[in-house]
Design a protein around this motif. Structure first.
Motif, PDB file in Angstrom:
ATOM      1  N   HIS A   1       0.679  -1.172  -0.140  1.00 60.83           N
ATOM      2  CA  HIS A   1      -0.021   0.163   0.055  1.00 60.83           C
ATOM      3  C   HIS A   1       1.045   1.491  -0.025  1.00 60.83           C
ATOM      4  CE1 HIS A   1      -4.074  -1.405   1.143  1.00 60.83           C
ATOM      5  NE2 HIS A   1      -3.553  -2.522   1.003  1.00 60.83           N
ATOM      6  N   SER A   2       1.862   1.279   0.969  1.00 58.08           N
ATOM      7  CA  SER A   2       2.809   2.445   1.045  1.00 58.08           C
ATOM      8  C   SER A   2       3.542   2.750  -0.074  1.00 58.08           C
ATOM      9  CB  SER A   2       3.408   2.225   2.412  1.00 58.08           C
ATOM     10  OG  SER A   2       4.465   1.351   2.308  1.00 58.08           O
ATOM     11  N   ARG A   3       3.836   1.726  -1.001  1.00 56.31           N
ATOM     12  CA  ARG A   3       4.604   2.136  -2.282  1.00 56.31           C
ATOM     13  C   ARG A   3       3.917   2.336  -3.314  1.00 56.31           C
ATOM     14  NH1 ARG A   3       7.187  -0.754   1.574  1.00 56.31           N
ATOM     15  NH2 ARG A   3       9.313  -0.682   1.817  1.00 56.31           N
ATOM     16  N   CYS A   4       2.417   2.275  -3.181  1.00 56.83           N
ATOM     17  CA  CYS A   4       1.715   2.633  -4.742  1.00 56.83           C
ATOM     18  C   CYS A   4       0.766   3.657  -4.380  1.00 56.83           C
ATOM     19  CB  CYS A   4       0.944   1.257  -4.825  1.00 56.83           C
ATOM     20  SG  CYS A   4       1.778  -0.098  -5.340  1.00 56.83           S
ATOM     21  N   SER A   5       0.321   4.279  -5.359  1.00 58.18           N
ATOM     22  CA  SER A   5      -0.692   5.209  -5.472  1.00 58.18           C
ATOM     23  C   SER A   5      -2.135   4.322  -5.504  1.00 58.18           C
ATOM     24  CB  SER A   5      -0.775   5.963  -6.504  1.00 58.18           C
ATOM     25  OG  SER A   5       0.430   7.025  -6.584  1.00 58.18           O
ATOM     26  N   VAL A   6      -2.943   4.281  -4.312  1.00 58.94           N
ATOM     27  CA  VAL A   6      -4.118   3.644  -4.174  1.00 58.94           C
ATOM     28  C   VAL A   6      -5.355   4.227  -4.733  1.00 58.94           C
ATOM     29  CG1 VAL A   6      -5.535   2.311  -2.628  1.00 58.94           C
ATOM     30  CG2 VAL A   6      -3.186   2.552  -2.091  1.00 58.94           C
ATOM     31  N   ILE A   7      -5.904   3.554  -5.849  1.00 60.17           N
ATOM     32  CA  ILE A   7      -7.152   4.370  -6.284  1.00 60.17           C
ATOM     33  C   ILE A   7      -8.403   3.253  -6.223  1.00 60.17           C
ATOM     34  CG2 ILE A   7      -7.982   5.055  -8.437  1.00 60.17           C
ATOM     35  CD1 ILE A   7      -5.106   5.631  -9.263  1.00 60.17           C
ATOM     36  N   GLU A   8      -9.340   3.858  -5.584  1.00 52.97           N
ATOM     37  CA  GLU A   8     -10.493   2.920  -5.381  1.00 52.97           C
ATOM     38  C   GLU A   8     -11.647   3.282  -6.526  1.00 52.97           C
ATOM     39  OE1 GLU A   8     -11.968   2.446  -1.499  1.00 52.97           O
ATOM     40  OE2 GLU A   8     -10.216   3.031  -0.417  1.00 52.97           O
ATOM     41  N   PHE A   9     -12.038   2.200  -7.088  1.00 50.39           N
ATOM     42  CA  PHE A   9     -13.169   2.203  -8.165  1.00 50.39           C
ATOM     43  C   PHE A   9     -14.519   2.124  -7.593  1.00 50.39           C
ATOM     44  CE2 PHE A   9      -9.454   1.553 -10.414  1.00 50.39           C
ATOM     45  CZ  PHE A   9      -9.754   1.547 -11.727  1.00 50.39           C
ATOM     46  N   LYS A  10     -14.832   3.473  -6.818  1.00 51.15           N
ATOM     47  CA  LYS A  10     -16.114   3.568  -6.218  1.00 51.15           C
ATOM     48  C   LYS A  10     -17.000   4.372  -7.326  1.00 51.15           C
ATOM     49  CE  LYS A  10     -14.640   3.530  -1.424  1.00 51.15           C
ATOM     50  NZ  LYS A  10     -14.909   4.282   0.046  1.00 51.15           N
ATOM     51  N   ILE A  11     -18.129   4.113  -7.495  1.00 50.33           N
ATOM     52  CA  ILE A  11     -19.152   4.727  -8.255  1.00 50.33           C
ATOM     53  C   ILE A  11     -20.091   5.355  -7.368  1.00 50.33           C
ATOM     54  CG2 ILE A  11     -20.695   4.396 -10.122  1.00 50.33           C
ATOM     55  CD1 ILE A  11     -19.226   1.845 -10.931  1.00 50.33           C
ATOM     56  N   LYS A  12     -20.126   6.614  -7.170  1.00 48.01           N
ATOM     57  CA  LYS A  12     -21.141   7.524  -6.530  1.00 48.01           C
ATOM     58  C   LYS A  12     -22.552   7.653  -7.308  1.00 48.01           C
ATOM     59  CE  LYS A  12     -17.386  10.418  -4.412  1.00 48.01           C
ATOM     60  NZ  LYS A  12     -16.971  11.776  -4.506  1.00 48.01           N
ATOM     61  N   ASN A  13     -23.543   7.741  -6.419  1.00 57.22           N
ATOM     62  CA  ASN A  13     -24.820   7.698  -6.957  1.00 57.22           C
ATOM     63  C   ASN A  13     -24.872   8.390  -8.194  1.00 57.22           C
ATOM     64  OD1 ASN A  13     -25.655   5.847  -5.220  1.00 57.22           O
ATOM     65  ND2 ASN A  13     -26.435   7.444  -3.664  1.00 57.22           N
ATOM     66  N   GLY A  14     -24.233   9.721  -8.088  1.00 62.44           N
ATOM     67  CA  GLY A  14     -24.547  10.711  -9.099  1.00 62.44           C
ATOM     68  C   GLY A  14     -23.867  10.233 -10.427  1.00 62.44           C
ATOM     69  N   ASN A  15     -23.049   9.217 -10.451  1.00 55.49           N
ATOM     70  CA  ASN A  15     -22.221   8.549 -11.805  1.00 55.49           C
ATOM     71  C   ASN A  15     -23.171   7.648 -12.269  1.00 55.49           C
ATOM     72  OD1 ASN A  15     -20.149  10.579 -12.141  1.00 55.49           O
ATOM     73  ND2 ASN A  15     -19.029   9.621 -10.138  1.00 55.49           N
ATOM     74  N   LYS A  16     -23.930   6.872 -11.349  1.00 49.87           N
ATOM     75  CA  LYS A  16     -24.623   5.516 -11.816  1.00 49.87           C
ATOM     76  C   LYS A  16     -25.454   5.620 -13.406  1.00 49.87           C
ATOM     77  CE  LYS A  16     -24.451   3.540  -7.192  1.00 49.87           C
ATOM     78  NZ  LYS A  16     -25.232   2.769  -6.076  1.00 49.87           N
ATOM     79  N   VAL A  17     -26.106   6.662 -13.118  1.00 48.49           N
ATOM     80  CA  VAL A  17     -27.118   6.868 -14.342  1.00 48.49           C
ATOM     81  C   VAL A  17     -26.373   6.928 -15.577  1.00 48.49           C
ATOM     82  CG1 VAL A  17     -28.757   8.026 -15.260  1.00 48.49           C
ATOM     83  CG2 VAL A  17     -28.967   7.282 -12.778  1.00 48.49           C
ATOM     84  N   LYS A  18     -25.173   7.893 -15.570  1.00 46.50           N
ATOM     85  CA  LYS A  18     -24.391   8.271 -16.576  1.00 46.50           C
ATOM     86  C   LYS A  18     -23.737   6.796 -16.985  1.00 46.50           C
ATOM     87  CE  LYS A  18     -20.640  11.345 -18.284  1.00 46.50           C
ATOM     88  NZ  LYS A  18     -20.048  12.217 -17.740  1.00 46.50           N
ATOM     89  N   MET A  19     -23.042   5.968 -16.161  1.00 41.76           N
ATOM     90  CA  MET A  19     -22.444   4.951 -16.488  1.00 41.76           C
ATOM     91  C   MET A  19     -23.223   3.813 -17.015  1.00 41.76           C
ATOM     92  SD  MET A  19     -19.358   4.443 -13.664  1.00 41.76           S
ATOM     93  CE  MET A  19     -18.921   2.820 -14.461  1.00 41.76           C
ATOM     94  N   ALA A  20     -24.383   3.616 -16.399  1.00 45.99           N
ATOM     95  CA  ALA A  20     -25.317   2.549 -17.001  1.00 45.99           C
ATOM     96  C   ALA A  20     -25.876   2.979 -18.317  1.00 45.99           C
ATOM     97  CB  ALA A  20     -26.648   2.542 -16.067  1.00 45.99           C
ATOM     98  N   ALA A  21     -25.824   4.193 -18.691  1.00 44.05           N
ATOM     99  CA  ALA A  21     -26.508   4.650 -20.175  1.00 44.05           C
ATOM    100  C   ALA A  21     -25.333   4.471 -21.056  1.00 44.05           C
ATOM    101  CB  ALA A  21     -26.740   6.310 -20.060  1.00 44.05           C
ATOM    102  N   ALA A  22     -23.893   4.617 -20.671  1.00 39.85           N
ATOM    103  CA  ALA A  22     -22.603   4.317 -21.231  1.00 39.85           C
ATOM    104  C   ALA A  22     -22.412   2.728 -21.611  1.00 39.85           C
ATOM    105  CB  ALA A  22     -21.454   4.883 -20.746  1.00 39.85           C
ATOM    106  N   PHE A  23     -22.974   1.980 -20.665  1.00 46.22           N
ATOM    107  CA  PHE A  23     -23.024   0.627 -20.496  1.00 46.22           C
ATOM    108  C   PHE A  23     -24.039   0.123 -21.865  1.00 46.22           C
ATOM    109  CE2 PHE A  23     -21.605  -1.982 -16.619  1.00 46.22           C
ATOM    110  CZ  PHE A  23     -20.650  -1.176 -16.429  1.00 46.22           C
ATOM    111  N   MET A  24     -25.131   0.780 -21.730  1.00 47.63           N
ATOM    112  CA  MET A  24     -26.022   0.379 -22.571  1.00 47.63           C
ATOM    113  C   MET A  24     -25.707   0.573 -24.172  1.00 47.63           C
ATOM    114  SD  MET A  24     -29.186  -1.009 -22.876  1.00 47.63           S
ATOM    115  CE  MET A  24     -30.575  -1.019 -23.839  1.00 47.63           C
ATOM    116  N   LYS A  25     -25.025   1.648 -24.346  1.00 49.64           N
ATOM    117  CA  LYS A  25     -24.801   2.269 -25.623  1.00 49.64           C
ATOM    118  C   LYS A  25     -23.692   1.275 -26.158  1.00 49.64           C
ATOM    119  CE  LYS A  25     -22.948   5.956 -28.148  1.00 49.64           C
ATOM    120  NZ  LYS A  25     -22.313   7.525 -28.257  1.00 49.64           N
ATOM    121  N   ARG A  26     -22.738   1.039 -25.146  1.00 52.25           N
ATOM    122  CA  ARG A  26     -21.544   0.047 -25.741  1.00 52.25           C
ATOM    123  C   ARG A  26     -22.074  -1.443 -26.088  1.00 52.25           C
ATOM    124  NH1 ARG A  26     -16.303   0.653 -23.863  1.00 52.25           N
ATOM    125  NH2 ARG A  26     -16.746   2.798 -24.336  1.00 52.25           N
TER     126      ARG A  26
END
Length: 255
Positions: A146-171
């Protein structure tokens, strides 16, 4: 022999550029900056299965054009992989020039000895090689990583869910069109809703149900029957752990 990269949709249509990855803009901008500067630091990417951790790691390397090697931490988890494969690769010169990258997928399955050895390897090859670790459970990785890396968490906030689901659908609509699969839009939308944000699971399910060249309302009945059959088996076996996992995967907790 089938080429899995061409047979499996999830591999065949894996994004090759950061901008094509389905991620919140806040995350995508971080990875795009690494590409723009052609400098990928040591990273620990953590989040639930199928959210794009491995895809973004590969996309960055492909877009920069750097040499990289994939290690599957579930299959190659012992100390020998570090001694024989990782050290040999990290110590050699890149054919493409610049830094090399080692992507260790599902790194939370590495043995304690391997993880301890990785600490020294990260430092020893810091001038020549970057390491990207992906995991579902970051707590299973030792603090030294952990201490030797930049830790990036793939969290999806509520505000992004609709936009991402729409992108899923298009893809997935693009994929189904390219694969000449007829589909019912509402059915595809329900499959996405059921498995969101696991894009890999969505593609795998759609490929599985498209074997007859069409995805229609009959698929939903099939999905429900399979899921319920598994639940019934868990009930009969009194497998309460699996029952809880089934509920978590199949019951939408949002109001």
């Amino acid at each position: 022999m089938l080429d899995n990269d061409q047979f499996l949709w999830v591999e065949k249509y894996r994004p090759k550029k950061v901008e094509d990855c389905i991620l919140p803009d806040s995350l995508k901008s971080v990875f795009q900056q690494y590409v723009n500067t052609k400098n990928i630091p040591n990273l620990l990417l953590t989040g639930t299965p199928g959210v794009g951790k491995t895809t973004i790691a590969k996309a960055m390397c492909n877009e920069i054009g750097c040499d990289y090697m994939m290690i599957n931490g579930s299959e190659e988890r012992g100390i020998d992989i570090l001694r024989n494969k990782i050290r040999q690769y990290a110590s050699s010169v890149s054919f493409a020039g610049g830094r090399k990258v080692i992507i260790i997928d599902e790194a939370d399955n590495l043995t304690p000895d391997t993880q301890a050895g990785m600490r020294a390897a990260i430092e020893e090859f810091s001038s020549n090689c970057s390491f990207i670790f992906t995991c579902n459970h970051k707590a299973r990785l030792i603090d030294a990583i952990h201490s030797r890396c930049s830790v990036i968490e793939f969290k999806i906030k509520n505000g992004n869910k609709v936009k991402m689901a729409a992108a899923f659908m298009k893809r997935v609509q693009q994929v189904l069109k390219l694969e000449n699969v007829k589909y019912d839009t509402e059915v595809v939308a329900q499959i996405i809703q059921k498995h969101f944000p696991d894009y890999r699971r969505v593609l795998n399910e759609l490929q599985r149900y498209s074997v007859k060249g069409e995805i229609n309302t009959g698929v939903l009945t099939q999905v429900a029957d399979v899921s319920l059959a598994k639940l019934i088996d868990f009930l009969k076996a009194k497998d309460y752990t699996s029952m809880r996992k089934w509920v978590g995967s199949n019951i939408d907790a949002d109001p």
